[in-house]
Motif scaffolding. Structure first.
Motif: not given
Length: 414
Positions: A117-134, A136-144
């Motif tokens: 889960y944190p690896l996927v957050i890190r990957f998605v957040a890298s697409i949106f830029g720094g500081g996007a972890e939260l 990214a996490a919410l996007l992943i959780s909701n889609l899942a």
């Protein structure tokens, strides 16, 4: 000319199948959006209905309040529409965000949080830029979460029928701890991978079953237990086919479900020389062994020991979620296909046997969330008598509202 009726029948059958798929996805989307909109409104209003002191004050007074983790301090609750997002950044979610941002640290307790889960957050957040972890996490959780509803629907429809499938999706949405599916927690990703693994196994698609199982065991520590229901399903299918080669192949792919955990332990062995760090660091959470029957007894005693006395209400809330599900666990163990019964049994016995003694049922309401066969029990029972469905929804949704508000306000629901 004689082939045309067959071709027409085949075309009709394919069209009916497409309509069935569209119908299922559309239904799940409606339920998901209702849950997402409803809990968003609860997040805006509920975060301001209880007092929440600053982190320093809460820590010194040992009262509910923001609790940061090493390297990721908790933000104080402040007014504004940002609470649509920020109100979900709570408890274990901070650990996942910290790990996604800066990785694991030895001896700080982070090892207990499995890496997918944190690896996927890190990957998605890298697409949106720094500081996007939260975000990214919410996007992943909701889609899942939406994906899990869809897989649950079609797995249930194939095991029962579409009526049971619709009820099961609704019961997942109103389950008292379903808010964890939308928060920055690994629950929704784990549930999606478990459902996908067992759905694939039921169809003999063992490569997918093993790969999804490996993902599940890299997401949560209990994921490694998927090896057992997958092996049971492989043996069950062998009894019908009597194909030794097919059994061997299925068992090999079933064993792959442990690969996520094995790889994670290997990571800690390579980096720190302590392969069991994810196990030993559980001591930070003060959990210890307890026989399941002792846990149930102690949890029941504590639930009614301090009625009306703070903080005894936590014990009662835990009890109101855990105990009513036990008949559903028994039903799933004996009335569903053996693989599903084994999955429910081992996934419940583990947390019942490793508990926080002062609060025996702590976190069990969350651990019950991925045990989807219990939803089938409620869905079947609801069809036998008028009013049962409405009672289940009303009772569960009431607890969902209470627990969500407590969670959003940093009270001890995790």
């Amino acid at each position: 000319m004689t082939d045309r009726p067959d071709e027409a029948a085949k075309a009709n059958s394919e069209e009916e199948e497409r309509q069935r798929i569209r119908r299922g996805i559309r239904y799940c989307l409606v339920v998901f959006l209702a849950l997402r909109v409803g809990l968003t409104l609860v997040g805006l209003a509920g975060v301001a209905v209880l007092p929440h002191p600053s982190e320093d004050v809460a820590r010194e007074a040992d009262i509910p309040g923001p609790v940061g983790v090493p390297g990721w301090p908790a933000e104080d609750v402040t007014p504004g529409f940002h609470n649509v997002v920020s109100s979900w950044e709570r408890f274990d979610g901070l650990w996942f965000l910290r790990i996604a941002d800066s990785g694991y640290q030895d001896d700080d307790g982070s090892a207990v949080f499995f890496p997918l889960y944190p690896l996927v957050i890190r990957f998605v957040a890298s697409i949106f830029g720094g500081g996007a972890e939260l975000g990214a996490a919410l996007l992943i959780s909701n889609l899942a979460a939406f994906g899990a509803m869809v897989v649950l629907y079609f797995l249930t429809a194939s095991e029962f029928d579409e009526r049971i499938a619709r009820r099961s999706v609704v019961y997942l949405a109103v389950f008292p701890t379903s808010f964890f599916l939308l928060a920055p927690y690994s629950e929704s990703l784990f549930l999606l991978l478990v459902l996908t693994s067992l759905w694939a196994a039921r169809r003999g698609r063992w490569e997918l079953a093993g790969a999804a199982g490996a993902g599940a065991s890299a997401t949560r520590n209990l994921g490694v237990l998927l090896v057992l229901p997958l092996a049971v399903e492989a043996i069950h299918q062998f009894r019908g086919s009597r194909d030794p080669g097919g059994l061997a192949r299925a068992l090999v792919w079933s064993a792959l479900a442990a690969a996520g955990t094995v790889a994670y332990l290997a990571f800690w062995q390579f980096t720190t020389g302590d392969a069991l760090a994810p196990v030993s660091q559980q001591a930070n959470w003060q959990r210890g062994f307890s026989p399941p029957w002792a846990t149930l007894s102690a949890g029941t005693i504590e639930a009614f020991r301090f009625l009306g006395v703070y903080p005894g209400g936590y014990h009662l809330l835990d009890w109101l979620v855990v105990v009513p599900t036990l008949p559903a666990v028994l039903w799933a163990a004996v009335r569903t296909r053996p693989a599903f019964g084994v999955y429910v049994a081992v996934s419940l016995l583990a947390p019942l046997s490793y508990v926080f003694q002062p609060r025996p049922f702590m976190s069990l309401p969350r651990f019950l969330l991925p045990l989807f066969p219990i939803l089938w029990a409620f869905a079947v029972w609801a069809g036998r008598r008028n009013g049962v469905h409405e009672a289940i929804v009303a009772f569960s949704a009431t607890l969902l509202g209470i627990l969500t508000i407590l969670f959003l306000n940093w009270y001890y629901v995790f």
